[in-house]
Each structure stands twice: as structure tokens, then as C-alpha cells.
Scaffold this motif. Sequence first.
Motif, PDB file in Angstrom:
ATOM      1  N   GLY A 103       4.785  -3.580  -3.907  1.00 20.51           N
ATOM      2  CA  GLY A 103       5.691  -2.944  -3.493  1.00 20.51           C
ATOM      3  C   GLY A 103       5.176  -4.030  -2.003  1.00 20.51           C
ATOM      4  N   ASP A 104       6.948  -4.195  -0.952  1.00 22.87           N
ATOM      5  CA  ASP A 104       6.419  -4.362   0.287  1.00 22.87           C
ATOM      6  C   ASP A 104       8.261  -4.234   0.536  1.00 22.87           C
ATOM      7  N   LEU A 105       8.461  -3.944   1.803  1.00 17.16           N
ATOM      8  CA  LEU A 105       9.622  -4.060   2.379  1.00 17.16           C
ATOM      9  C   LEU A 105      10.019  -5.538   2.267  1.00 17.16           C
ATOM     10  N   THR A 106       9.775  -6.375   2.228  1.00 19.30           N
ATOM     11  CA  THR A 106      10.126  -7.863   1.755  1.00 19.30           C
ATOM     12  C   THR A 106       9.231  -8.648   1.268  1.00 19.30           C
ATOM     13  N   GLU A 107      10.171  -9.363   0.120  1.00 22.84           N
ATOM     14  CA  GLU A 107       9.391 -10.429  -0.685  1.00 22.84           C
ATOM     15  C   GLU A 107       8.605 -11.610   0.087  1.00 22.84           C
TER      16      GLU A 107
ATOM     17  N   THR B 154      10.103  -2.027  -1.638  1.00 23.12           N
ATOM     18  CA  THR B 154       8.976  -0.655  -1.488  1.00 23.12           C
ATOM     19  C   THR B 154       9.108   0.083   0.349  1.00 23.12           C
ATOM     20  N   ASP B 155       9.723   1.329   0.698  1.00 21.19           N
ATOM     21  CA  ASP B 155       9.370   1.197   1.899  1.00 21.19           C
ATOM     22  C   ASP B 155       8.248   2.166   1.607  1.00 21.19           C
ATOM     23  N   VAL B 156       6.520   2.161   1.298  1.00 20.92           N
ATOM     24  CA  VAL B 156       5.788   3.205   1.376  1.00 20.92           C
ATOM     25  C   VAL B 156       5.885   4.448   2.196  1.00 20.92           C
ATOM     26  N   THR B 157       7.074   5.152   3.070  1.00 21.23           N
ATOM     27  CA  THR B 157       7.014   6.152   3.996  1.00 21.23           C
ATOM     28  C   THR B 157       8.174   6.586   2.674  1.00 21.23           C
TER      29      THR B 157
ATOM     30  N   ASN C 123      -2.367  -1.408   0.579  1.00 18.21           N
ATOM     31  CA  ASN C 123      -3.093  -2.335   1.438  1.00 18.21           C
ATOM     32  C   ASN C 123      -1.764  -1.365   2.699  1.00 18.21           C
ATOM     33  N   ALA C 124      -0.142  -1.341   2.073  1.00 17.65           N
ATOM     34  CA  ALA C 124       0.844  -1.569   4.097  1.00 17.65           C
ATOM     35  C   ALA C 124       0.250  -0.815   4.793  1.00 17.65           C
ATOM     36  N   GLY C 125       0.568  -1.656   6.071  1.00 13.68           N
ATOM     37  CA  GLY C 125      -0.206  -0.839   7.323  1.00 13.68           C
ATOM     38  C   GLY C 125       0.523  -1.702   8.081  1.00 13.68           C
TER      39      GLY C 125
ATOM     40  N   ASP D 258       2.568   8.235   9.332  1.00 13.19           N
ATOM     41  CA  ASP D 258       3.191   7.876   7.924  1.00 13.19           C
ATOM     42  C   ASP D 258       3.159   6.930   7.319  1.00 13.19           C
ATOM     43  N   VAL D 259       3.634   5.103   7.343  1.00 14.85           N
ATOM     44  CA  VAL D 259       2.810   4.089   6.583  1.00 14.85           C
ATOM     45  C   VAL D 259       1.139   3.992   6.643  1.00 14.85           C
ATOM     46  N   ASN D 260       0.319   4.394   7.377  1.00 15.77           N
ATOM     47  CA  ASN D 260      -0.941   3.913   7.166  1.00 15.77           C
ATOM     48  C   ASN D 260      -2.101   5.159   6.586  1.00 15.77           C
TER      49      ASN D 260
ATOM     50  N   ALA E 148      -7.931   0.193   4.262  1.00  7.41           N
ATOM     51  CA  ALA E 148      -8.637   1.065   5.894  1.00  7.41           C
ATOM     52  C   ALA E 148      -8.637  -0.212   6.853  1.00  7.41           C
ATOM     53  N   SER E 149      -9.887   0.042   7.666  1.00  5.77           N
ATOM     54  CA  SER E 149     -10.366  -0.840   8.635  1.00  5.77           C
ATOM     55  C   SER E 149     -11.691  -0.871   9.456  1.00  5.77           C
ATOM     56  N   GLN E 150     -11.973  -1.308   9.817  1.00  2.00           N
ATOM     57  CA  GLN E 150     -13.430  -1.496  10.794  1.00  2.00           C
ATOM     58  C   GLN E 150     -13.048  -0.323  11.561  1.00  2.00           C
TER      59      GLN E 150
ATOM     60  N   SER F 273      -5.353   6.710  11.704  1.00  4.43           N
ATOM     61  CA  SER F 273      -4.852   6.855  11.019  1.00  4.43           C
ATOM     62  C   SER F 273      -5.614   5.934  10.115  1.00  4.43           C
ATOM     63  N   LYS F 274      -6.341   5.235  10.707  1.00  8.71           N
ATOM     64  CA  LYS F 274      -7.549   4.644   9.441  1.00  8.71           C
ATOM     65  C   LYS F 274      -8.785   5.473   9.511  1.00  8.71           C
ATOM     66  N   GLY F 275      -9.519   6.358  10.388  1.00  6.13           N
ATOM     67  CA  GLY F 275     -10.247   6.878  10.513  1.00  6.13           C
ATOM     68  C   GLY F 275     -10.274   8.496   8.790  1.00  6.13           C
TER      69      GLY F 275
ATOM     70  N   PRO G  60     -12.060  -4.218   6.222  1.00  6.54           N
ATOM     71  CA  PRO G  60     -11.926  -5.579   6.589  1.00  6.54           C
ATOM     72  C   PRO G  60     -11.953  -5.230   8.202  1.00  6.54           C
ATOM     73  N   GLY G  61     -12.937  -6.599   8.996  1.00  9.89           N
ATOM     74  CA  GLY G  61     -12.640  -7.203  10.237  1.00  9.89           C
ATOM     75  C   GLY G  61     -11.251  -7.725  10.582  1.00  9.89           C
ATOM     76  N   PRO G  62     -12.043  -8.699  11.496  1.00  9.21           N
ATOM     77  CA  PRO G  62     -10.628  -9.450  11.689  1.00  9.21           C
ATOM     78  C   PRO G  62     -10.406 -10.436  10.375  1.00  9.21           C
ATOM     79  N   VAL G  63      -8.872 -10.745  10.841  1.00 10.01           N
ATOM     80  CA  VAL G  63      -8.299 -11.165   9.021  1.00 10.01           C
ATOM     81  C   VAL G  63      -7.239 -11.924   9.662  1.00 10.01           C
ATOM     82  N   LYS G  64      -7.365 -13.206   9.098  1.00 11.02           N
ATOM     83  CA  LYS G  64      -6.203 -13.785   9.533  1.00 11.02           C
ATOM     84  C   LYS G  64      -4.992 -13.975   8.746  1.00 11.02           C
ATOM     85  N   THR G  65      -4.217 -13.382   9.313  1.00  8.70           N
ATOM     86  CA  THR G  65      -2.983 -12.180   9.136  1.00  8.70           C
ATOM     87  C   THR G  65      -2.200 -12.384  10.252  1.00  8.70           C
ATOM     88  N   SER G  66       0.301 -12.102   9.888  1.00 11.25           N
ATOM     89  CA  SER G  66       0.192 -11.865  10.891  1.00 11.25           C
ATOM     90  C   SER G  66       0.114 -10.670  11.907  1.00 11.25           C
TER      91      SER G  66
HETATM   92  P1  NAI Z   1       0.392  -8.413   7.856  1.00 10.97           P
HETATM   93  O1  NAI Z   1       0.878  -7.623   8.676  1.00 10.97           O
HETATM   94  O2  NAI Z   1       0.050  -9.678   7.595  1.00 10.97           O
HETATM   95  O3  NAI Z   1       0.334  -7.497   6.265  1.00 10.97           O
HETATM   96  C1  NAI Z   1       1.101  -5.960   5.535  1.00 10.97           C
HETATM   97  C2  NAI Z   1       2.232  -5.620   4.469  1.00 10.97           C
HETATM   98  O4  NAI Z   1       2.320  -4.746   4.730  1.00 10.97           O
HETATM   99  C3  NAI Z   1       3.501  -6.475   5.144  1.00 10.97           C
HETATM  100  O5  NAI Z   1       3.713  -8.050   3.967  1.00 10.97           O
HETATM  101  C4  NAI Z   1       4.543  -5.845   5.474  1.00 10.97           C
HETATM  102  O6  NAI Z   1       5.600  -6.518   5.333  1.00 10.97           O
HETATM  103  C5  NAI Z   1       4.155  -4.440   4.711  1.00 10.97           C
HETATM  104  N1  NAI Z   1       4.618  -3.149   4.962  1.00 10.97           N
HETATM  105  C6  NAI Z   1       4.215  -2.429   6.330  1.00 10.97           C
HETATM  106  N2  NAI Z   1       4.864  -2.062   6.515  1.00 10.97           N
HETATM  107  C7  NAI Z   1       5.319  -1.644   5.454  1.00 10.97           C
HETATM  108  C8  NAI Z   1       6.246  -0.298   4.526  1.00 10.97           C
HETATM  109  N3  NAI Z   1       6.307   1.195   5.212  1.00 10.97           N
HETATM  110  N4  NAI Z   1       6.246  -0.776   3.045  1.00 10.97           N
HETATM  111  C9  NAI Z   1       5.792  -1.307   2.273  1.00 10.97           C
HETATM  112  N5  NAI Z   1       5.246  -2.550   2.940  1.00 10.97           N
HETATM  113  C10 NAI Z   1       4.723  -1.818   4.359  1.00 10.97           C
HETATM  114  O7  NAI Z   1      -0.720  -7.075   7.487  1.00 10.97           O
HETATM  115  P2  NAI Z   1      -2.315  -7.473   7.077  1.00 10.97           P
HETATM  116  O8  NAI Z   1      -3.309  -7.675   8.561  1.00 10.97           O
HETATM  117  O9  NAI Z   1      -2.459  -8.152   6.226  1.00 10.97           O
HETATM  118  O10 NAI Z   1      -2.932  -5.817   6.702  1.00 10.97           O
HETATM  119  C11 NAI Z   1      -3.131  -5.561   5.646  1.00 10.97           C
HETATM  120  C12 NAI Z   1      -3.617  -4.189   5.180  1.00 10.97           C
HETATM  121  O11 NAI Z   1      -5.130  -4.462   6.007  1.00 10.97           O
HETATM  122  C13 NAI Z   1      -3.446  -3.223   6.964  1.00 10.97           C
HETATM  123  O12 NAI Z   1      -3.424  -1.721   5.895  1.00 10.97           O
HETATM  124  C14 NAI Z   1      -3.534  -3.543   8.379  1.00 10.97           C
HETATM  125  O13 NAI Z   1      -4.101  -2.181   8.660  1.00 10.97           O
HETATM  126  C15 NAI Z   1      -5.312  -4.156   7.277  1.00 10.97           C
HETATM  127  N6  NAI Z   1      -6.524  -4.431   8.183  1.00 10.97           N
HETATM  128  C16 NAI Z   1      -5.908  -5.357   8.919  1.00 10.97           C
HETATM  129  C17 NAI Z   1      -6.362  -6.407   8.989  1.00 10.97           C
HETATM  130  C18 NAI Z   1      -6.775  -7.888   9.890  1.00 10.97           C
HETATM  131  O14 NAI Z   1      -7.162  -7.965  10.872  1.00 10.97           O
HETATM  132  N7  NAI Z   1      -5.481  -8.335   9.229  1.00 10.97           N
HETATM  133  C19 NAI Z   1      -8.627  -5.975   9.374  1.00 10.97           C
HETATM  134  C20 NAI Z   1      -8.529  -4.202   9.237  1.00 10.97           C
HETATM  135  C21 NAI Z   1      -7.640  -4.158   8.474  1.00 10.97           C
END
Ligand code: NAI
Length: 262
Positions: A35-39, A66-69, A94-96, A116-118, A145-147, A162-164, A189-195
Motif C-alpha cells: 500500500g503506497d501513494l504510488t506504485e 493507499t494514503d495511510v492518513t 513502514n510509510a514515513g 499524521d503519516v509517521n 521507527a528509527s534510531q 513521531s519516531k519516539g 534503522p540507522g542511515p539506509v540508502k533510499t530517496s
Molecule cells: P522513502 O521515501 O524511500 O520511501 C517511503 C515510502 O513511503 C515511499 O514509497 C512513499 O511513497 C511512501 N509514503 C509516504 N507517505 C505515504 C503515505 N501517506 N501513505 C502511504 N505511503 C506513503 O523512505 P525510506 O527511507 O524508505 O523510509 C521508510 C521508513 O523508514 C520511514 O518510516 C522512515 O522514517 C524510516 N527510516 C528511514 C531511514 C533511512 O535512512 N532511510 C532511517 C530510519 C528510519
Amino acid sequence: MKLEDRSAIVTGGSSGIGRGIALELARAGADVAVGDLTETPSDLGASATTTERIRDLGRDALFRETDVTEPGDVAALVEAAVDAFGGLDVLVNNAGIARGGTVEAVSEDDWSDVLDVNLSGVYRCTKTAMEHLLESDHGRVINVASQLAFVGYEESPAYCASKGGVANLTRQLAVDYSGDGVTVNAICPGPVKTSMTRSKDDDELESWDDDEERAAFYRDRVLTDFVGEPEDVGRAAVFIASDDARFMTGHNLVIDGGYLAR
Ligand code: NAI
């Protein structure tokens, strides 16, 4: 396979950590609803969608916008997963999103959006999915959550709050539901390679590591000589979802390359 005949929902599963979790759950045998805003994946170099990748792995998959809000979106996602897979064993919240700025700079709207999202998104999805998780013999809620649930970080008041909140909501939900067979844990998680961790303004990049300044910034903050990949978090989710973790509940599992140890 550890998750044979299990089904899962992963919110925010089109990209980043959610995609890594969805793929690892599928590799371990689970069918997965995303479930995500976009595929369309936002990860650099990702062409196939998460559901296409899961089907290539031989598992069943579905996507619901899906919008988790939005409670109606969440209800439709849960219903679609239960209809398609005949039940639900694992919910991954996971959405955040992240919005920066000091407390003086953060607008009311940004503050509300992040909470609202996290945080409220975790409440909403868990509330909706719980009746089905309770029917499973292996019910699992896995929150991402997050570190930053445990330490402050520059210019991130809404995100850190939000993460606390997610970390302690995880403990609270465990108190109410573990006795009924649904464990509730979080991965931090700590730093992970994502957008979320790469520069938004550079369309020329082909991979996360090409952003050398960013990569060095995060590498300097972990003890490992590399920054995490989404699959590093995904494998932890497989462990929590499996019977190997049946005695683990109310726990916040830090997977951060040693970020918090320093
Ligand atoms: P990302 O931006 O790469 O992916 C987040 C995904 O959530 C996207 O596909 C986005 O479309 C979706 N999303 C955003 N708002 C939404 C909503 N309202 N409803 C449904 N889907 C929604 O981010 P990433 O890094 O993969 O983050 C995933 C989770 O991990 C988040 O909760 C983030 O806070 C947490 N996190 C990430 C870290 C990092 O270093 N990347 C470190 C610690 C925690």
C-alpha cells in the motif's frame, strides 16, 4: 522457507526500506500486499515495481493505492489483502516522511503531516488490521521507527517526536495484544540508502553512492564502513515475522551500523 503460507501488508512498500522489506518477506515465502501513494519506485536504478519483483520470486503480490492518513484507503488495503490471501499474518507499518527545520521554522502543516503519516498512520493501520492478525496463528505487527526514536537530530523536531512515539506505541500495543498471540515490535534503522537520505535536487545521479558528499556524511556517522541497504532492514523483518522471534515482543530492534553506539 520461514514464511511459507504467510501473508503480509507493507505500507510505503513501493520504494526504499518498505520495498526491501517486501522483497525479503517474499523471498522467505510470504505473499505481500503493498500500500503506497504510488506504485512507481523512487529508488535510483529501480525499474520494476515491487509487486513485479515479488511475482518474479514466485509469490503472490498486489498493489493498492493507499494514503495511510486516509482511513478509507487503509480499510480498502486490508480488505484487498485478506480477500486475496485468505487472511493476514504480518502488518509492516513502514510509510514515513521527513520535513526539516528547527522548531521555529517548522510550520503547523508540516508538523501535522509528519505526525499524521509517521505516528497516526501506525495507529490507523494497526487498528484496522488487528481483527485479522488476531485470527492468525502467527500475528505480527512490525513498525519501522528509527534510531532517531532515541536521540535528537538537527532540525528534525517533528520526525524525532513521531519516531519516539512509534517506539513507545510499539511497547504499548505489545502490552495489549501479545497475550492474544500478536507480537508487536519495531525496527529502528540507522542511515539506509533510499530517496529519504539522498539529495532531492540532483536528477543526474545514477545510484545513491554517486552522491559522494551525502554518502560520506552518513558513512562518517556509522561504525561500519558502509551505509545500510533496504534489504538489511528487510532481513530483520523476516526474523521478527518468523517463528524464531515468537518470544520477542514490545522490542525496538536497532539496525543502525552502530550509529547509536558512538
Ligand atoms: P522513502 O521515501 O524511500 O520511501 C517511503 C515510502 O513511503 C515511499 O514509497 C512513499 O511513497 C511512501 N509514503 C509516504 N507517505 C505515504 C503515505 N501517506 N501513505 C502511504 N505511503 C506513503 O523512505 P525510506 O527511507 O524508505 O523510509 C521508510 C521508513 O523508514 C520511514 O518510516 C522512515 O522514517 C524510516 N527510516 C528511514 C531511514 C533511512 O535512512 N532511510 C532511517 C530510519 C528510519
